[in-house]
Design a protein around this motif. Sequence first.
Motif, PDB file in Angstrom:
ATOM      1  N   TRP A  39      52.158  45.102  44.615  1.00 17.68           N
ATOM      2  CA  TRP A  39      52.634  44.206  43.549  1.00 17.68           C
ATOM      3  C   TRP A  39      53.941  44.731  42.965  1.00 17.68           C
ATOM      4  O   TRP A  39      54.753  43.952  42.475  1.00 17.68           O
ATOM      5  N   ASP A  83      50.631  37.312  31.963  1.00 20.00           N
ATOM      6  CA  ASP A  83      49.686  38.347  32.381  1.00 20.00           C
ATOM      7  C   ASP A  83      49.073  38.965  31.127  1.00 20.00           C
ATOM      8  O   ASP A  83      49.744  39.105  30.105  1.00 20.00           O
ATOM      9  N   ASN A 123      44.429  35.865  42.887  1.00 18.66           N
ATOM     10  CA  ASN A 123      44.228  35.583  41.466  1.00 18.66           C
ATOM     11  C   ASN A 123      43.307  34.411  41.183  1.00 18.66           C
ATOM     12  O   ASN A 123      42.970  34.160  40.018  1.00 18.66           O
TER      13      ASN A 123
HETATM   14  C1  LIG Z   1      45.687  40.813  41.700  1.00 21.46           C
HETATM   15  S1  LIG Z   1      46.760  41.168  40.370  1.00 21.46           S
HETATM   16  C2  LIG Z   1      48.109  40.097  40.732  1.00 21.46           C
HETATM   17  C3  LIG Z   1      49.417  40.722  40.970  1.00 21.46           C
HETATM   18  C4  LIG Z   1      50.617  39.830  40.874  1.00 21.46           C
HETATM   19  N1  LIG Z   1      50.452  38.509  41.388  1.00 21.46           N
HETATM   20  C5  LIG Z   1      51.815  40.498  41.455  1.00 21.46           C
HETATM   21  O1  LIG Z   1      52.527  39.917  42.269  1.00 21.46           O
HETATM   22  O2  LIG Z   1      52.103  41.627  41.094  1.00 21.46           O
HETATM   23  C6  LIG Z   1      45.958  40.279  39.056  1.00 21.46           C
HETATM   24  C7  LIG Z   1      46.765  40.172  37.791  1.00 21.46           C
HETATM   25  O3  LIG Z   1      46.120  39.207  36.937  1.00 21.46           O
HETATM   26  C8  LIG Z   1      46.160  39.687  35.613  1.00 21.46           C
HETATM   27  N2  LIG Z   1      45.089  39.010  34.853  1.00 21.46           N
HETATM   28  C9  LIG Z   1      43.763  39.294  34.873  1.00 21.46           C
HETATM   29  N3  LIG Z   1      43.093  38.462  34.050  1.00 21.46           N
HETATM   30  C10 LIG Z   1      44.030  37.634  33.500  1.00 21.46           C
HETATM   31  C11 LIG Z   1      43.966  36.555  32.568  1.00 21.46           C
HETATM   32  N4  LIG Z   1      42.797  36.170  32.045  1.00 21.46           N
HETATM   33  N5  LIG Z   1      45.116  35.908  32.233  1.00 21.46           N
HETATM   34  C12 LIG Z   1      46.316  36.312  32.771  1.00 21.46           C
HETATM   35  N6  LIG Z   1      46.435  37.328  33.652  1.00 21.46           N
HETATM   36  C13 LIG Z   1      45.314  37.979  34.016  1.00 21.46           C
HETATM   37  C14 LIG Z   1      46.010  41.185  35.747  1.00 21.46           C
HETATM   38  O4  LIG Z   1      46.463  41.886  34.619  1.00 21.46           O
HETATM   39  C15 LIG Z   1      46.823  41.478  37.006  1.00 21.46           C
HETATM   40  O5  LIG Z   1      48.151  41.819  36.719  1.00 21.46           O
END
Ligand SMILES: C[S@@+](CC[C@H](N)C(=O)[O-])C[C@H]1O[C@@H](n2cnc3c(N)ncnc32)[C@H](O)[C@@H]1O
Length: 213
Positions: A39, A83, A123
């Motif tokens: 990421w 995020d 996600n």
């Molecule tokens: C699998 S990582 C995704 C990484 C990102 N797409 C990237 O390119 O770096 C999941 C992300 O979702 C965020 N996340 C988790 N629950 C969330 C929520 N309820 N609302 C917004 N973001 C959330 C986490 O903090 C994390 O950064």
Amino acid sequence: MNAVAVFDTAIDRAASGIPAAFTARHASGGVHRFDPAAWCGDVIAGDDALIGCCTGSTLDVGCGPGRLTSALVGAGLPALGIDVSASAVRLARRRGAPALRRDVFGPVPAAGRWRHLLLADGNIGIGGDPYRLLRRCRQLLVADGRLHAELAPAGTPAWSGTATVQAADGTDRALPWACVPPDDLPVLADGTAMRVLDTWTEAGRWFATLAPR
Ligand SMILES: C[S@@+](CC[C@H](N)C(=O)[O-])C[C@H]1O[C@@H](n2cnc3c(N)ncnc32)[C@H](O)[C@@H]1O
């Protein structure tokens, strides 16, 4: 430690060059591997196809360190990353990506007016309840908007709920997450007033585009 802290810690470690990969394990036997170092990079193979689906304002949900949000902006699109992780938002802004610390289930700017939503890097698992998440995404989109979601590879067992993550200190942390393979998507779409427009694979990754019904 909650989901925010799990992601804050992992992203901080990855950004500092410390190994940060971790695995969420569900009681059903399902697993999902997270790779925070990827990421923090500039591009993951398959990203271009995802970016190419977006033709207007795009909300990158769970943007992490802003890899995709900055690529969207670089492609000339109005884009915003959201995020829950303060570390993610700080890193995203540092690379020039517009990003806000927001929970997708809480207040989000321009709700109901986004033309595209991204749920990349697995996600669609956010929150541990894909039905709740897709209903929320539907609310954030314009009536003819598009949701582009990265799925688990076909054949992966589906699971949702609270998974367990082992922290660097060896203790277990709870993480609400879900794995949604393509086979489960039609039922999920049906239950959330969405329809599946397309599913495709790129560079070994699985994607789907959905629209409000
Ligand atoms: C699998 S990582 C995704 C990484 C990102 N797409 C990237 O390119 O770096 C999941 C992300 O979702 C965020 N996340 C988790 N629950 C969330 C929520 N309820 N609302 C917004 N973001 C959330 C986490 O903090 C994390 O950064």
